[in-house]
Motif scaffolding. Structure first.
Motif, PDB file in Angstrom:
ATOM      1  N   ASN A  63     -43.761 -25.717   5.918  1.00  0.00           N
ATOM      2  CA  ASN A  63     -43.613 -25.029   5.074  1.00  0.00           C
ATOM      3  C   ASN A  63     -45.037 -24.999   4.525  1.00  0.00           C
ATOM      4  OD1 ASN A  63     -41.564 -27.093   5.129  1.00  0.00           O
ATOM      5  ND2 ASN A  63     -43.463 -29.256   5.014  1.00  0.00           N
ATOM      6  N   GLU A  64     -45.133 -23.503   4.315  1.00  0.00           N
ATOM      7  CA  GLU A  64     -46.001 -22.795   4.073  1.00  0.00           C
ATOM      8  C   GLU A  64     -47.940 -22.745   4.015  1.00  0.00           C
ATOM      9  OE1 GLU A  64     -45.790 -18.924   2.613  1.00  0.00           O
ATOM     10  OE2 GLU A  64     -43.514 -19.921   3.863  1.00  0.00           O
ATOM     11  N   THR A  65     -47.407 -24.183   5.260  1.00  0.00           N
ATOM     12  CA  THR A  65     -49.146 -24.864   4.650  1.00  0.00           C
ATOM     13  C   THR A  65     -49.834 -25.221   6.430  1.00  0.00           C
ATOM     14  OG1 THR A  65     -48.693 -25.678   3.191  1.00  0.00           O
ATOM     15  CG2 THR A  65     -49.881 -27.246   3.353  1.00  0.00           C
ATOM     16  N   ILE A  66     -48.745 -25.028   7.592  1.00  0.00           N
ATOM     17  CA  ILE A  66     -49.323 -25.660   8.403  1.00  0.00           C
ATOM     18  C   ILE A  66     -48.825 -24.357   9.922  1.00  0.00           C
ATOM     19  CG2 ILE A  66     -49.599 -27.181  10.537  1.00  0.00           C
ATOM     20  CD1 ILE A  66     -48.900 -29.728   8.329  1.00  0.00           C
ATOM     21  N   LYS A 102     -54.311 -17.134   4.529  1.00  0.00           N
ATOM     22  CA  LYS A 102     -55.204 -18.218   3.637  1.00  0.00           C
ATOM     23  C   LYS A 102     -54.232 -19.548   3.288  1.00  0.00           C
ATOM     24  CE  LYS A 102     -56.725 -14.621   0.475  1.00  0.00           C
ATOM     25  NZ  LYS A 102     -56.166 -13.828  -0.547  1.00  0.00           N
ATOM     26  N   LYS A 103     -54.276 -19.981   4.768  1.00  0.00           N
ATOM     27  CA  LYS A 103     -53.627 -21.472   5.176  1.00  0.00           C
ATOM     28  C   LYS A 103     -54.996 -22.157   5.538  1.00  0.00           C
ATOM     29  CE  LYS A 103     -49.903 -19.398   4.270  1.00  0.00           C
ATOM     30  NZ  LYS A 103     -49.156 -19.525   3.231  1.00  0.00           N
ATOM     31  N   PRO A 104     -54.315 -23.738   4.782  1.00  0.00           N
ATOM     32  CA  PRO A 104     -55.356 -24.687   5.022  1.00  0.00           C
ATOM     33  C   PRO A 104     -55.705 -25.637   6.567  1.00  0.00           C
ATOM     34  CG  PRO A 104     -53.571 -25.501   3.479  1.00  0.00           C
ATOM     35  CD  PRO A 104     -53.798 -24.095   4.159  1.00  0.00           C
ATOM     36  N   GLN A 105     -54.618 -25.508   6.662  1.00  0.00           N
ATOM     37  CA  GLN A 105     -54.180 -26.723   8.581  1.00  0.00           C
ATOM     38  C   GLN A 105     -53.879 -25.961   9.646  1.00  0.00           C
ATOM     39  OE1 GLN A 105     -51.781 -29.330   6.848  1.00  0.00           O
ATOM     40  NE2 GLN A 105     -53.577 -30.524   6.109  1.00  0.00           N
ATOM     41  N   GLY A 106     -53.779 -25.733  10.908  1.00  0.00           N
ATOM     42  CA  GLY A 106     -53.044 -25.477  12.230  1.00  0.00           C
ATOM     43  C   GLY A 106     -53.325 -26.332  13.015  1.00  0.00           C
ATOM     44  N   LEU A 107     -52.341 -26.086  13.465  1.00  0.00           N
ATOM     45  CA  LEU A 107     -52.162 -27.453  14.955  1.00  0.00           C
ATOM     46  C   LEU A 107     -51.610 -26.378  16.474  1.00  0.00           C
ATOM     47  CD1 LEU A 107     -51.725 -29.925  15.512  1.00  0.00           C
ATOM     48  CD2 LEU A 107     -49.883 -30.309  15.114  1.00  0.00           C
ATOM     49  N   ILE A 109     -55.120 -30.209  18.709  1.00  0.00           N
ATOM     50  CA  ILE A 109     -56.504 -30.138  18.071  1.00  0.00           C
ATOM     51  C   ILE A 109     -55.733 -29.533  17.283  1.00  0.00           C
ATOM     52  CG2 ILE A 109     -58.367 -29.007  17.898  1.00  0.00           C
ATOM     53  CD1 ILE A 109     -57.644 -28.053  20.688  1.00  0.00           C
ATOM     54  N   PRO A 110     -55.543 -30.845  16.042  1.00  0.00           N
ATOM     55  CA  PRO A 110     -55.868 -30.586  14.356  1.00  0.00           C
ATOM     56  C   PRO A 110     -56.822 -29.391  13.929  1.00  0.00           C
ATOM     57  CG  PRO A 110     -56.650 -32.532  14.342  1.00  0.00           C
ATOM     58  CD  PRO A 110     -56.210 -31.412  15.821  1.00  0.00           C
ATOM     59  N   LEU A 111     -56.846 -28.303  13.143  1.00  0.00           N
ATOM     60  CA  LEU A 111     -58.412 -27.448  12.628  1.00  0.00           C
ATOM     61  C   LEU A 111     -57.787 -27.385  11.228  1.00  0.00           C
ATOM     62  CD1 LEU A 111     -58.107 -24.378  15.308  1.00  0.00           C
ATOM     63  CD2 LEU A 111     -58.984 -26.555  15.376  1.00  0.00           C
ATOM     64  N   ILE A 112     -58.334 -27.714  10.262  1.00  0.00           N
ATOM     65  CA  ILE A 112     -58.421 -27.133   8.907  1.00  0.00           C
ATOM     66  C   ILE A 112     -59.935 -25.757   8.939  1.00  0.00           C
ATOM     67  CG2 ILE A 112     -57.313 -29.481   8.376  1.00  0.00           C
ATOM     68  CD1 ILE A 112     -60.195 -30.498   7.364  1.00  0.00           C
ATOM     69  N   ASN A 113     -59.766 -25.490   6.932  1.00  0.00           N
ATOM     70  CA  ASN A 113     -60.614 -24.504   7.192  1.00  0.00           C
ATOM     71  C   ASN A 113     -61.069 -25.198   5.347  1.00  0.00           C
ATOM     72  OD1 ASN A 113     -58.953 -23.197   5.560  1.00  0.00           O
ATOM     73  ND2 ASN A 113     -58.256 -21.915   6.857  1.00  0.00           N
ATOM     74  N   GLU A 114     -61.357 -23.669   5.092  1.00  0.00           N
ATOM     75  CA  GLU A 114     -62.038 -24.221   3.532  1.00  0.00           C
ATOM     76  C   GLU A 114     -60.972 -24.105   2.692  1.00  0.00           C
ATOM     77  OE1 GLU A 114     -62.309 -20.024   4.303  1.00  0.00           O
ATOM     78  OE2 GLU A 114     -62.620 -21.373   5.511  1.00  0.00           O
ATOM     79  N   TYR A 115     -60.083 -23.462   2.826  1.00  0.00           N
ATOM     80  CA  TYR A 115     -58.790 -23.724   1.756  1.00  0.00           C
ATOM     81  C   TYR A 115     -58.000 -24.684   2.181  1.00  0.00           C
ATOM     82  CZ  TYR A 115     -58.372 -18.814   2.536  1.00  0.00           C
ATOM     83  OH  TYR A 115     -58.763 -16.801   2.228  1.00  0.00           O
TER      84      TYR A 115
END
Length: 98
Positions: A38-41, A67-72, A86-92
Motif C-alpha cells: 500500500n505504498e506505505t509499509i 521515504k516510507k514510514p513503516q517497516g516490518l 520486528i516492526p520499525l518506524i522512522n521520522e516519516y
C-alpha cells in the motif's frame, strides 16, 4: 506472501527501482525490497537462524531511501513468526495523516 496480500486487496510492489541523490548526481538503481505494501509499509523477509542488527539497518535504509514510514522485518526460520516479527518506524511516521 505477495500473492496472499494481493488476494486480500492490498497493493503490493516488489523489486522497486528508485532514484538516489548523492551530491550533485542522481543514480537510478533497483532496490531489492521484498514487498512494498500500500505504498506505505516495507516488508523485508529473511530465513536466517537469528536476525542481526544488519537486517534492521537494511530495512531502515530502504525506508529512508523510499521515504516510507513503516517497516516490518519477518524471519521465517522460527517456531512463531508472529512473536519474532520486528516492526520499525522512522521520522516519516509522524507525517502520516490521522
Amino acid at each position: 506472501m505477495a500473492y496472499e496480500l494481493k488476494e486480500k486487496g492490498y497493493l503490493v510492489d516488489q523489486q522497486i527501482t528508485t532514484k538516489i541523490n548523492y551530491g550533485k548526481i542522481e543514480i537510478e538503481t533497483p532496490l531489492k525490497v521484498d514487498l512494498l505494501v500500500n505504498e506505505t509499509i516495507i516488508v523485508e523477509i529473511k530465513t536466517v537462524e537469528k536476525l542481526l542488527p544488519v537486517h534492521q539497518a537494511q530495512l531502515m535504509t530502504y525506508m529512508k531511501i523510499l521515504k516510507k514510514p513503516q517497516g516490518l522485518l519477518i524471519n521465517f526460520y522460527t517456531e512463531n513468526i508472529t512473536k519474532s516479527m520486528i516492526p520499525l518506524i522512522n521520522e516519516y511516521f509522524s507525517k502520516l495523516p490521522e
